[in-house]
Design a protein around this motif. Structure first.
Motif, PDB file in Angstrom:
ATOM      1  N   ASP A 191      42.929 -10.373 138.187  1.00  0.00           N
ATOM      2  CA  ASP A 191      43.608  -9.765 137.145  1.00  0.00           C
ATOM      3  C   ASP A 191      44.969 -10.440 136.702  1.00  0.00           C
ATOM      4  O   ASP A 191      45.093 -10.616 135.601  1.00  0.00           O
ATOM      5  CB  ASP A 191      43.885  -8.333 137.079  1.00  0.00           C
ATOM      6  CG  ASP A 191      42.709  -7.619 137.225  1.00  0.00           C
ATOM      7  OD1 ASP A 191      41.476  -8.005 137.065  1.00  0.00           O
ATOM      8  OD2 ASP A 191      42.328  -6.411 137.378  1.00  0.00           O
ATOM      9  N   ARG A 192      46.056 -10.650 137.859  1.00  0.00           N
ATOM     10  CA  ARG A 192      47.091 -10.980 137.452  1.00  0.00           C
ATOM     11  C   ARG A 192      47.029 -12.602 137.121  1.00  0.00           C
ATOM     12  O   ARG A 192      47.850 -12.823 136.297  1.00  0.00           O
ATOM     13  CB  ARG A 192      47.942 -11.048 138.844  1.00  0.00           C
ATOM     14  CG  ARG A 192      49.313 -11.521 138.742  1.00  0.00           C
ATOM     15  CD  ARG A 192      49.973 -11.462 140.066  1.00  0.00           C
ATOM     16  NE  ARG A 192      51.433 -11.907 139.956  1.00  0.00           N
ATOM     17  CZ  ARG A 192      52.584 -11.168 139.668  1.00  0.00           C
ATOM     18  NH1 ARG A 192      52.350  -9.771 139.604  1.00  0.00           N
ATOM     19  NH2 ARG A 192      53.707 -11.604 139.730  1.00  0.00           N
ATOM     20  N   GLU A 193      46.229 -13.497 137.522  1.00  0.00           N
ATOM     21  CA  GLU A 193      46.012 -14.783 137.134  1.00  0.00           C
ATOM     22  C   GLU A 193      45.473 -14.818 135.491  1.00  0.00           C
ATOM     23  O   GLU A 193      46.026 -15.689 134.812  1.00  0.00           O
ATOM     24  CB  GLU A 193      45.057 -15.417 137.949  1.00  0.00           C
ATOM     25  CG  GLU A 193      45.591 -15.857 139.324  1.00  0.00           C
ATOM     26  CD  GLU A 193      44.824 -16.289 140.172  1.00  0.00           C
ATOM     27  OE1 GLU A 193      44.958 -16.978 141.364  1.00  0.00           O
ATOM     28  OE2 GLU A 193      43.339 -16.141 140.069  1.00  0.00           O
ATOM     29  N   LEU A 194      44.700 -13.925 135.315  1.00  0.00           N
ATOM     30  CA  LEU A 194      44.053 -13.776 133.917  1.00  0.00           C
ATOM     31  C   LEU A 194      45.053 -13.494 133.077  1.00  0.00           C
ATOM     32  O   LEU A 194      45.367 -14.238 131.885  1.00  0.00           O
ATOM     33  CB  LEU A 194      42.918 -12.960 133.763  1.00  0.00           C
ATOM     34  CG  LEU A 194      42.344 -12.671 132.492  1.00  0.00           C
ATOM     35  CD1 LEU A 194      41.665 -13.827 131.653  1.00  0.00           C
ATOM     36  CD2 LEU A 194      41.245 -11.600 132.287  1.00  0.00           C
ATOM     37  N   LEU A 195      45.816 -12.319 133.203  1.00  0.00           N
ATOM     38  CA  LEU A 195      46.999 -11.999 132.422  1.00  0.00           C
ATOM     39  C   LEU A 195      47.869 -13.061 132.493  1.00  0.00           C
ATOM     40  O   LEU A 195      48.557 -13.545 131.323  1.00  0.00           O
ATOM     41  CB  LEU A 195      47.634 -10.672 133.146  1.00  0.00           C
ATOM     42  CG  LEU A 195      46.727  -9.383 132.751  1.00  0.00           C
ATOM     43  CD1 LEU A 195      47.229  -8.404 133.692  1.00  0.00           C
ATOM     44  CD2 LEU A 195      46.407  -9.162 131.419  1.00  0.00           C
ATOM     45  N   ALA A 196      48.362 -13.723 133.433  1.00  0.00           N
ATOM     46  CA  ALA A 196      49.481 -14.768 133.254  1.00  0.00           C
ATOM     47  C   ALA A 196      49.010 -16.015 132.437  1.00  0.00           C
ATOM     48  O   ALA A 196      49.755 -16.317 131.508  1.00  0.00           O
ATOM     49  CB  ALA A 196      49.663 -15.369 134.516  1.00  0.00           C
ATOM     50  N   GLU A 197      47.524 -16.291 132.530  1.00  0.00           N
ATOM     51  CA  GLU A 197      47.106 -17.388 131.549  1.00  0.00           C
ATOM     52  C   GLU A 197      47.033 -16.674 130.155  1.00  0.00           C
ATOM     53  O   GLU A 197      47.530 -17.523 129.283  1.00  0.00           O
ATOM     54  CB  GLU A 197      45.774 -17.838 132.056  1.00  0.00           C
ATOM     55  CG  GLU A 197      45.337 -19.197 131.326  1.00  0.00           C
ATOM     56  CD  GLU A 197      44.174 -19.637 131.715  1.00  0.00           C
ATOM     57  OE1 GLU A 197      43.525 -20.582 131.333  1.00  0.00           O
ATOM     58  OE2 GLU A 197      43.748 -19.459 132.982  1.00  0.00           O
ATOM     59  N   ALA A 198      46.598 -15.786 130.036  1.00  0.00           N
ATOM     60  CA  ALA A 198      46.353 -15.066 128.549  1.00  0.00           C
ATOM     61  C   ALA A 198      47.873 -14.952 127.937  1.00  0.00           C
ATOM     62  O   ALA A 198      47.738 -15.154 126.718  1.00  0.00           O
ATOM     63  CB  ALA A 198      45.710 -14.023 128.644  1.00  0.00           C
ATOM     64  N   LEU A 199      48.783 -14.561 128.341  1.00  0.00           N
ATOM     65  CA  LEU A 199      50.139 -14.219 127.735  1.00  0.00           C
ATOM     66  C   LEU A 199      50.621 -15.893 127.362  1.00  0.00           C
ATOM     67  O   LEU A 199      51.645 -15.786 126.455  1.00  0.00           O
ATOM     68  CB  LEU A 199      51.040 -13.687 128.852  1.00  0.00           C
ATOM     69  CG  LEU A 199      50.739 -12.347 129.284  1.00  0.00           C
ATOM     70  CD1 LEU A 199      51.700 -11.769 130.270  1.00  0.00           C
ATOM     71  CD2 LEU A 199      50.834 -11.262 128.096  1.00  0.00           C
ATOM     72  N   ARG A 200      49.902 -16.821 127.915  1.00  0.00           N
ATOM     73  CA  ARG A 200      50.596 -18.193 127.193  1.00  0.00           C
ATOM     74  C   ARG A 200      50.209 -18.135 126.021  1.00  0.00           C
ATOM     75  O   ARG A 200      50.872 -19.233 124.935  1.00  0.00           O
ATOM     76  CB  ARG A 200      49.806 -19.346 128.025  1.00  0.00           C
ATOM     77  CG  ARG A 200      50.713 -19.416 129.466  1.00  0.00           C
ATOM     78  CD  ARG A 200      50.125 -20.677 130.162  1.00  0.00           C
ATOM     79  NE  ARG A 200      49.573 -21.680 129.410  1.00  0.00           N
ATOM     80  CZ  ARG A 200      48.064 -21.896 129.666  1.00  0.00           C
ATOM     81  NH1 ARG A 200      47.551 -21.381 131.014  1.00  0.00           N
ATOM     82  NH2 ARG A 200      47.420 -23.006 129.163  1.00  0.00           N
ATOM     83  N   LEU A 201      49.521 -17.205 125.329  1.00  0.00           N
ATOM     84  CA  LEU A 201      49.216 -17.170 123.877  1.00  0.00           C
ATOM     85  C   LEU A 201      50.386 -16.920 123.071  1.00  0.00           C
ATOM     86  O   LEU A 201      50.500 -17.326 121.920  1.00  0.00           O
ATOM     87  CB  LEU A 201      47.844 -16.364 123.611  1.00  0.00           C
ATOM     88  CG  LEU A 201      46.412 -16.783 123.972  1.00  0.00           C
ATOM     89  CD1 LEU A 201      45.524 -15.763 123.566  1.00  0.00           C
ATOM     90  CD2 LEU A 201      46.243 -18.120 123.237  1.00  0.00           C
ATOM     91  N   LYS A 202      51.142 -16.085 123.853  1.00  0.00           N
ATOM     92  CA  LYS A 202      52.437 -15.938 122.985  1.00  0.00           C
ATOM     93  C   LYS A 202      53.097 -17.094 122.727  1.00  0.00           C
ATOM     94  O   LYS A 202      54.204 -17.056 121.615  1.00  0.00           O
ATOM     95  CB  LYS A 202      53.295 -15.194 123.921  1.00  0.00           C
ATOM     96  CG  LYS A 202      52.883 -13.507 124.035  1.00  0.00           C
ATOM     97  CD  LYS A 202      54.049 -12.826 125.136  1.00  0.00           C
ATOM     98  CE  LYS A 202      53.365 -11.439 125.221  1.00  0.00           C
ATOM     99  NZ  LYS A 202      54.698 -10.652 125.961  1.00  0.00           N
ATOM    100  N   SER A 203      53.074 -18.206 123.358  1.00  0.00           N
ATOM    101  CA  SER A 203      53.756 -19.620 123.083  1.00  0.00           C
ATOM    102  C   SER A 203      53.034 -20.468 122.373  1.00  0.00           C
ATOM    103  O   SER A 203      53.326 -21.528 121.885  1.00  0.00           O
ATOM    104  CB  SER A 203      54.197 -20.177 124.275  1.00  0.00           C
ATOM    105  OG  SER A 203      54.959 -19.148 125.253  1.00  0.00           O
ATOM    106  N   LEU A 204      51.797 -20.063 121.898  1.00  0.00           N
ATOM    107  CA  LEU A 204      50.862 -21.034 121.225  1.00  0.00           C
ATOM    108  C   LEU A 204      50.848 -20.742 119.653  1.00  0.00           C
ATOM    109  O   LEU A 204      50.444 -19.789 119.307  1.00  0.00           O
ATOM    110  CB  LEU A 204      49.393 -20.751 121.712  1.00  0.00           C
ATOM    111  CG  LEU A 204      48.330 -21.647 121.192  1.00  0.00           C
ATOM    112  CD1 LEU A 204      48.662 -23.321 121.138  1.00  0.00           C
ATOM    113  CD2 LEU A 204      47.271 -21.277 121.630  1.00  0.00           C
ATOM    114  N   GLY A 224      43.273 -24.681 122.631  1.00  0.00           N
ATOM    115  CA  GLY A 224      44.249 -24.660 121.644  1.00  0.00           C
ATOM    116  C   GLY A 224      43.344 -24.067 120.353  1.00  0.00           C
ATOM    117  O   GLY A 224      42.226 -23.548 120.349  1.00  0.00           O
ATOM    118  N   ASP A 225      44.394 -23.979 119.203  1.00  0.00           N
ATOM    119  CA  ASP A 225      44.131 -23.501 118.119  1.00  0.00           C
ATOM    120  C   ASP A 225      43.569 -24.658 117.180  1.00  0.00           C
ATOM    121  O   ASP A 225      44.134 -25.125 116.528  1.00  0.00           O
ATOM    122  CB  ASP A 225      45.422 -22.690 117.523  1.00  0.00           C
ATOM    123  CG  ASP A 225      44.962 -21.678 116.015  1.00  0.00           C
ATOM    124  OD1 ASP A 225      43.854 -21.614 116.015  1.00  0.00           O
ATOM    125  OD2 ASP A 225      45.840 -21.654 115.297  1.00  0.00           O
TER     126      ASP A 225
END
Length: 157
Positions: free
Chosen positions: A3-16, A71-72
């Motif tokens: 869960d922690r790894e998934l959240l850490a990766e998903a939170l990178r969307l804040k910078s995309l 990416g978007d």
């Protein structure tokens, strides 16, 4: 993936940053995470009777998570639609391998076969149109986005 790894990766969307706004020169454009939040808020507020609001909001939160890996990708990037869909599906499959409930939500949104998934698509477009109105009022030339979302904005005020 934990869960922690998934959240850490998903939170990178804040910078995309959303690629369409970048392409037309909007300074400091919204992130993909900000867009997903906007869609989720619209889902919470605009969910019509008869649809599952909780599922709709959850789908809104995960619908763009594959973009953290691919990416978007916009229509202006020259990537054929089928190739974009394949890349996103492969990314989502790997991202949600240990989270079948999230995979199910993502896939439901991607396939667009349920009433909730179809309404989510409308909200996705509506969020882009509303954000476009904000950028237009700040003096940015985003007319192409306003035109592309005009019918949805008229249907879902």
């Amino acid at each position: 993936m934990t869960d922690r790894e998934l959240l850490a990766e998903a939170l990178r969307l804040k910078s995309l940053d959303r690629a369409g706004w970048v392409r037309v020169g909007v300074p400091r454009p919204e992130s993909v995470a900000a867009h997903s939040w906007g869609v989720a808020l619209l889902a919470l507020v605009r969910c019509p009777p008869g649809l599952d609001r909780e599922r709709l909001v959850a789908m809104a939160l995960v619908h763009d998570l594959a973009e953290v890996r691919v990416g978007d990708i916009t229509p202006h990037d020259g990537v054929p639609r089928e190739k974009k869909k394949r890349r996103e599906r492969e990314a989502a499959t790997a991202l949600f391998a240990d989270h079948p409930e999230l995979w199910a939500l993502w896939e439901e949104a991607d396939l667009g076969q349920t009433a909730e998934a179809r309404f989510l698509k409308e909200l996705d477009t509506l969020d882009m149109g509303l954000q476009g109105e904000i950028y237009a009022s700040a003096g940015h030339d985003v007319e192409e986005f306003l035109v592309a979302t005009e019918a949805t904005r008229a249907r879902l005020p």
